[in-house]
Design a protein around this motif. Structure first.
Motif, PDB file in Angstrom:
ATOM      1  N   ILE A  73       0.840  -1.210   0.000  1.00 46.41           N
ATOM      2  CA  ILE A  73       0.000   0.000   0.000  1.00 46.41           C
ATOM      3  C   ILE A  73       0.869   1.253   0.000  1.00 46.41           C
ATOM      4  N   ALA A  74       1.958   1.203   0.760  1.00 47.89           N
ATOM      5  CA  ALA A  74       2.874   2.351   0.782  1.00 47.89           C
ATOM      6  C   ALA A  74       3.518   2.548  -0.587  1.00 47.89           C
ATOM      7  N   ALA A  75       3.713   1.450  -1.337  1.00 50.18           N
ATOM      8  CA  ALA A  75       4.389   1.543  -2.644  1.00 50.18           C
ATOM      9  C   ALA A  75       3.432   1.962  -3.775  1.00 50.18           C
ATOM     10  N   LEU A  76       2.121   1.973  -3.511  1.00 43.46           N
ATOM     11  CA  LEU A  76       1.190   2.372  -4.583  1.00 43.46           C
ATOM     12  C   LEU A  76       1.435   3.830  -4.967  1.00 43.46           C
ATOM     13  N   PRO A  77       1.353   4.154  -6.254  1.00 42.95           N
ATOM     14  CA  PRO A  77       1.542   5.547  -6.651  1.00 42.95           C
ATOM     15  C   PRO A  77       0.563   6.477  -5.927  1.00 42.95           C
ATOM     16  N   ALA A  78       1.005   7.698  -5.650  1.00 44.79           N
ATOM     17  CA  ALA A  78       0.182   8.626  -4.865  1.00 44.79           C
ATOM     18  C   ALA A  78      -1.154   8.920  -5.548  1.00 44.79           C
ATOM     19  N   ALA A  79      -1.187   8.806  -6.889  1.00 42.31           N
ATOM     20  CA  ALA A  79      -2.420   9.152  -7.614  1.00 42.31           C
ATOM     21  C   ALA A  79      -3.543   8.130  -7.384  1.00 42.31           C
ATOM     22  N   VAL A  80      -3.214   6.945  -6.886  1.00 40.77           N
ATOM     23  CA  VAL A  80      -4.262   5.928  -6.681  1.00 40.77           C
ATOM     24  C   VAL A  80      -5.172   6.378  -5.531  1.00 40.77           C
ATOM     25  N   LYS A  81      -6.457   6.551  -5.861  1.00 40.20           N
ATOM     26  CA  LYS A  81      -7.404   7.052  -4.845  1.00 40.20           C
ATOM     27  C   LYS A  81      -8.235   5.955  -4.235  1.00 40.20           C
ATOM     28  N   VAL A  82      -8.430   4.869  -5.010  1.00 43.06           N
ATOM     29  CA  VAL A  82      -9.346   3.847  -4.536  1.00 43.06           C
ATOM     30  C   VAL A  82      -8.825   2.446  -4.862  1.00 43.06           C
ATOM     31  N   LEU A  83      -9.003   1.576  -3.893  1.00 45.66           N
ATOM     32  CA  LEU A  83      -8.672   0.159  -4.037  1.00 45.66           C
ATOM     33  C   LEU A  83     -10.019  -0.556  -3.931  1.00 45.66           C
ATOM     34  N   ALA A  84     -10.519  -1.014  -5.066  1.00 46.31           N
ATOM     35  CA  ALA A  84     -11.834  -1.669  -5.067  1.00 46.31           C
ATOM     36  C   ALA A  84     -11.593  -3.160  -5.171  1.00 46.31           C
ATOM     37  N   THR A  85     -11.926  -3.899  -4.121  1.00 47.79           N
ATOM     38  CA  THR A  85     -11.669  -5.332  -4.194  1.00 47.79           C
ATOM     39  C   THR A  85     -12.884  -6.082  -4.740  1.00 47.79           C
ATOM     40  N   PHE A  86     -12.575  -7.027  -5.602  1.00 44.44           N
ATOM     41  CA  PHE A  86     -13.556  -7.894  -6.254  1.00 44.44           C
ATOM     42  C   PHE A  86     -13.834  -9.051  -5.285  1.00 44.44           C
ATOM     43  N   SER A  87     -14.375  -8.720  -4.131  1.00 48.22           N
ATOM     44  CA  SER A  87     -14.646  -9.715  -3.083  1.00 48.22           C
ATOM     45  C   SER A  87     -15.423  -9.022  -1.984  1.00 48.22           C
ATOM     46  N   VAL A  88     -16.084  -9.835  -1.177  1.00 47.47           N
ATOM     47  CA  VAL A  88     -16.685  -9.236   0.018  1.00 47.47           C
ATOM     48  C   VAL A  88     -15.641  -9.213   1.136  1.00 47.47           C
ATOM     49  N   GLY A  89     -14.770 -10.217   1.159  1.00 39.54           N
ATOM     50  CA  GLY A  89     -13.720 -10.267   2.181  1.00 39.54           C
ATOM     51  C   GLY A  89     -12.639  -9.237   1.904  1.00 39.54           C
ATOM     52  N   THR A  90     -12.094  -8.685   2.990  1.00 39.51           N
ATOM     53  CA  THR A  90     -11.032  -7.677   2.834  1.00 39.51           C
ATOM     54  C   THR A  90      -9.780  -8.068   3.618  1.00 39.51           C
ATOM     55  N   ASP A  91      -9.708  -9.346   4.008  1.00 34.42           N
ATOM     56  CA  ASP A  91      -8.598  -9.770   4.858  1.00 34.42           C
ATOM     57  C   ASP A  91      -7.257  -9.749   4.141  1.00 34.42           C
ATOM     58  N   HIS A  92      -7.269  -9.617   2.803  1.00 31.47           N
ATOM     59  CA  HIS A  92      -6.006  -9.562   2.051  1.00 31.47           C
ATOM     60  C   HIS A  92      -5.454  -8.143   1.981  1.00 31.47           C
ATOM     61  N   ILE A  93      -6.182  -7.202   2.563  1.00 30.26           N
ATOM     62  CA  ILE A  93      -5.764  -5.785   2.490  1.00 30.26           C
ATOM     63  C   ILE A  93      -5.462  -5.290   3.903  1.00 30.26           C
ATOM     64  N   ASP A  94      -4.351  -4.601   4.062  1.00 29.95           N
ATOM     65  CA  ASP A  94      -4.060  -3.979   5.354  1.00 29.95           C
ATOM     66  C   ASP A  94      -4.892  -2.694   5.441  1.00 29.95           C
ATOM     67  N   LEU A  95      -6.041  -2.817   6.087  1.00 31.60           N
ATOM     68  CA  LEU A  95      -6.993  -1.687   6.113  1.00 31.60           C
ATOM     69  C   LEU A  95      -6.442  -0.512   6.910  1.00 31.60           C
TER      70      LEU A  95
END
Ligand code: DGY
Length: 342
Positions: A85-107
């Motif tokens: 997440i820290a390495a994502l380019p600054a312009a990225v505003k939204v991370l839309a996951t194709f899932s109901v679960g979000t355990d793969h993302i450091d919220l």
């Protein structure tokens, strides 16, 4: 099949404005290959960076591929930890996951960075509940053993005692986590004559309970679960929730069903209980460390195993993709995301 994007050729070029000057189209990274209709809509509305080979990308590779992107459409299995997440380019505003679960993302990391995270609730409820019933039936009726017998050409014909399983009618189904999916599983299981028990932080109103028996304490419910089905999210607190101690509270010969996340059960304890017959059977669609599941499950005759198919229908996967794109559309247009998690 008709889709909203039918007839539209994916176009990654920049569109022109009315006065002839070039207008920059927002760029969206799709981390995995998605259903055709979803990729078509993404390419119609955005400059879409696709993954035609469907190669699984680690977090660092996702961040690299997101160069120039305004949004990332990611999937279950993409490890989006704090470093990614820290390495994502600054312009990225939204991370839309194709899932109901979000355990793969450091919220927490996403929140700290001011990144909007969205998921796809509702649209996969029925498909996942259907798979839970398939697992209940498959585990209770020894479907794997029967199927293997046919494929191995070792079936010698019908016998009165062959592969006798467990009848579902009159049995008690205990559901831990009575959200949308838990409720949909309960509705289906009633049709098989099962009595529904559930445990949920909040007791449901009578019209949603539909006669199900509420247990404020899931531990106290375990003793009445002939079949136990898990429907709660994977978090640090729920890791290995079903452990050896809780298995011992189930009736002898109970059946375990998991369509939630593999990490909510302790594989070593479950495999040991299946070996001893303390658990009669398990129907599992999810595993810790997918796809490298604990090999102990494979050798057991009393497991009915599926490769994370809960939402895998064309209709559901299209709906998940459209829902993820709806969220991206909203954020990039400056509107609130309908399914905002963070
Ligand atoms: C989800 O949406 O979380 C599923 O597990 C992927 O289908």
């Amino acid at each position: 099949m008709t889709s909203p994007a039918e007839g539209i050729t994916p176009d990654a070029s920049n569109a022109g404005s009315n006065d002839g000057s070039a207008v920059r189209r927002p760029v969206v990274l799709l981390t995995r290959r998605l259903p055709e209709a979803v990729e078509a809509r993404a390419s119609r509305d955005y400059t879409a960076i696709l993954n035609p080979s469907d190669a699984a990308l680690d977090g660092a590779a996702i961040a690299r591929r997101a160069a120039g992107a305004d949004a990332v459409l990611c999937c279950a299995g993409d490890r989006l930890d704090a470093a990614a997440i820290a390495a994502l380019p600054a312009a990225v505003k939204v991370l839309a996951t194709f899932s109901v679960g979000t355990d793969h993302i450091d919220l927490d990391a996403a929140r700290a960075r001011g990144l909007t995270v969205t998921n796809t609730p509702d649209v996969l409820t029925d498909a996942t509940a259907d798979i839970a019933l398939l697992l209940i039936l498959g585990a209770a009726r020894r479907a794997s053993e029967g199927e293997r017998m046919i494929r191995a050409d070792s079936w010698t014909g019908w016998t009165p005692t062959q592969l006798m399983g467990t009848h579902l009618g009159g049995k008690r189904l205990g559901i831990v986590g009575m959200g949308r999916i838990g409720q949909a599983v309960a509705r289906r299981a009633r049709a098989f004559g099962m009595t529904i028990h559930y445990s949920n932080r909040k007791r449901l109103p009578p019209e949603l309970e539909e006669g199900a028996i509420h247990h404020a304490d899931p531990e106290a419910m375990l003793a009445v679960c002939d079949v136990l089905s898990l429907h709660f999210p994977a978090t640090a607190e729920t890791r290995h929730w079903l452990n050896a101690e809780r298995i011992e509270k189930l009736p002898p010969g109970a059946i375990l069903i998991n369509t939630a996340r593999g990490s909510v059960v302790d594989d070593t304890a479950v495999i040991d209980a299946l070996r001893r017959g303390r658990l009669a059977a398990a129907g599992l669609d999810v595993f810790e460390n997918e796809p490298k599941l604990n090999p102990g499950y494979r050798g057991l005759a009393n497991t009915f195993l599926l490769p994370h198919l809960g939402s895998a229908t064309v209709e559901t996967r299209n709906a998940m993709g459209f829902r993820a794109l709806d969220n991206i559309d909203a954020v990039l247009a400056g509107r609130p995301a309908p399914d905002r998690v963070v």
